[in-house]
Design a protein around this motif. Structure first.
Motif, PDB file in Angstrom:
ATOM      1  N   GLU A 259       0.805  -1.221   0.000  1.00  0.00           N
ATOM      2  CA  GLU A 259       0.000   0.000   0.000  1.00  0.00           C
ATOM      3  C   GLU A 259       0.840   1.273   0.000  1.00  0.00           C
ATOM      4  O   GLU A 259       0.465   2.273  -0.618  1.00  0.00           O
ATOM      5  CB  GLU A 259      -0.920   0.002   1.218  1.00  0.00           C
ATOM      6  N   TYR A 260       1.981   1.229   0.676  1.00  0.00           N
ATOM      7  CA  TYR A 260       2.772   2.453   0.843  1.00  0.00           C
ATOM      8  C   TYR A 260       4.205   2.274   0.361  1.00  0.00           C
ATOM      9  O   TYR A 260       4.791   1.193   0.489  1.00  0.00           O
ATOM     10  CB  TYR A 260       2.824   2.864   2.318  1.00  0.00           C
ATOM     11  N   LEU A 267       5.423   8.836   3.645  1.00  0.00           N
ATOM     12  CA  LEU A 267       4.794   7.741   2.931  1.00  0.00           C
ATOM     13  C   LEU A 267       4.214   8.253   1.619  1.00  0.00           C
ATOM     14  O   LEU A 267       3.832   9.417   1.511  1.00  0.00           O
ATOM     15  CB  LEU A 267       3.670   7.119   3.759  1.00  0.00           C
ATOM     16  N   THR A 268       4.151   7.371   0.621  1.00  0.00           N
ATOM     17  CA  THR A 268       3.503   7.690  -0.644  1.00  0.00           C
ATOM     18  C   THR A 268       2.471   6.622  -0.945  1.00  0.00           C
ATOM     19  O   THR A 268       2.761   5.418  -0.846  1.00  0.00           O
ATOM     20  CB  THR A 268       4.521   7.775  -1.794  1.00  0.00           C
ATOM     21  N   LYS A 269       1.270   7.055  -1.285  1.00  0.00           N
ATOM     22  CA  LYS A 269       0.171   6.134  -1.574  1.00  0.00           C
ATOM     23  C   LYS A 269      -0.545   6.578  -2.844  1.00  0.00           C
ATOM     24  O   LYS A 269      -0.798   7.771  -3.045  1.00  0.00           O
ATOM     25  CB  LYS A 269      -0.813   6.111  -0.402  1.00  0.00           C
ATOM     26  N   THR A 288      -5.852   6.013   5.556  1.00  0.00           N
ATOM     27  CA  THR A 288      -4.471   6.256   5.966  1.00  0.00           C
ATOM     28  C   THR A 288      -4.198   5.488   7.249  1.00  0.00           C
ATOM     29  O   THR A 288      -5.104   4.888   7.836  1.00  0.00           O
ATOM     30  CB  THR A 288      -4.220   7.755   6.214  1.00  0.00           C
ATOM     31  N   LEU A 324       2.162  12.302   4.302  1.00  0.00           N
ATOM     32  CA  LEU A 324       1.620  11.301   3.375  1.00  0.00           C
ATOM     33  C   LEU A 324       1.454  11.962   2.013  1.00  0.00           C
ATOM     34  O   LEU A 324       0.784  12.996   1.890  1.00  0.00           O
ATOM     35  CB  LEU A 324       0.275  10.777   3.868  1.00  0.00           C
TER      36      LEU A 324
END
Length: 351
Positions: A259-260, A267-269, A288, A324
């Motif tokens: 997911e991340y 974090l990148t989503k 999140t 994020l």
């Protein structure tokens, strides 16, 4: 090093009985003994035959050899399994390796493959098997053809310190770090048996092999701001030797998160939107680590564009959280009606 198939060398099946192994050995030893067979290959063949019988003719060695499994094939590259490397293999380091000697001609010692598995069992001299004598040659012994001097016990050498440390890879997710709760780590290691009776004798703990498989389960708290490739040291959780000394366990961190993407505490989503949503803008609810939140995606947003959401990342050592990054991904819906396709055609013709 090259794996040796001792069963193939003696020409017997893996479930062959002791008598079948002994019979096959006698037949081959008589055929390839260098004092009987003068061909170039005889010396090498006879050495392999003796080495094979040294293993298969000894219950403990055969059991250890069989523990490698039946899927190996002769000629394959072989690396000792975890735990075998601690036995102090190598000439002059606890392993009094004999060499094969015929009429003063030294044919060399055991192969590297043999030494890597049984060096610790040869320290006090190879075990000898009773056999029959054919014309002065003891073809029934695993030590046939060795000179009396090569069979003599060498002065014991001090055993080098065993490497008791263990290194493992620990796969974690961003949520493991975010929760700040211990995660379970389960692993198995081959270790020297510490329960073998002094002076020899059968050991029920290891089946007489001198090694046993030890399974461990421990709890590990993942520290904040841990990075991929970083090592975590757990003191005293490594291997244990016969003197009660214990090594350390080193865990190499690797992020395995679907997911991340993790970059420090950021974090990148990916956030998926449709082409109309990208053109007109929209509101999206995304999940999140901190819970579900609503975000506003502006009109004319391109695929790959990033929306930064502050303080929704991983915890920092100094307090607070990283960010994020919501990475926009424009996707085409799987089910598109004929009317929608017609509208897309009108849009395309208007460009």
């Amino acid at each position: 090093m090259e794996y040796k198939d001792y069963y193939e060398i003696l020409g017997v099946k893996r479930d062959a009985s002791e008598s079948e192994i002994k019979s096959a050995y006698r037949k081959l030893a008589r055929k390839f003994h260098p004092d009987v067979n003068k061909t170039k290959e005889a010396e090498s063949k006879f050495k392999d035959i003796n080495e094979a019988y040294e293993v298969l003719g000894d219950k403990a060695k055969r059991q250890r050899y069989d523990s490698l499994g039946a899927n190996w094939q002769g000629g394959q590259s072989y690396t000792p399994p975890p735990g075998f490397e601690q036995f102090g293999f190598g000439g002059g380091q606890g392993g009094a390796y004999q060499s094969f000697n015929f009429n003063g001609q030294d044919l060399g010692g055991f192969s590297d493959f043999f030494s890597s598995l049984f060096g610790d069992m040869m320290g006090a001299g190879a075990q000898k098997h009773s056999g029959m004598n054919f014309g002065g040659f003891d073809f029934g012994s695993a030590n046939a053809g060795r000179s009396s001097s090569s069979r003599s016990r060498r002065k014991p050498q001090p055993e080098p310190p065993a490497d008791l440390d263990i290194t493992k890879t620990l796969n974690i997710t961003a949520r493991d770090v975010f929760n700040q709760k211990p995660v379970s780590v389960n692993f198995s290691e081959m270790e020297r048996c510490t329960q073998c009776p002094p002076g020899g004798g059968y050991c029920s703990a290891c089946g007489g092999t001198g090694i046993k498989n030890v399974t461990k389960s421990i709890k590990v708290k993942i520290p904040a701001e841990v990075k991929s490739g970083q090592k975590i040291r757990l003191k005293g959780e490594g291997k244990t030797d016969n003197y009660g000394h214990t090594g350390d366990l080193y865990l190499i961190i690797q992020y395995k998160d679907k997911e991340y993407e993790v970059d420090g505490t950021d974090l990148t989503k990916e956030v998926e939107i449709t082409p109309p949503e990208a053109v007109l803008g929209c509101k999206k609810d995304i999940l999140t680590l901190h819970g579900t939140i609503g975000i506003k995606i502006p009109a004319k947003t391109s695929s790959g564009q990033i929306l930064r959401l502050k303080n929704l990342g991983l915890p920092k050592k100094s307090g607070g959280y990283g960010n994020l990054n919501a990475k926009i991904k424009i996707v085409i819906p799987k089910n598109i009606s004929a009317k929608q396709i017609e509208l897309y055609k009108q849009i395309a013709s208007a460009e």
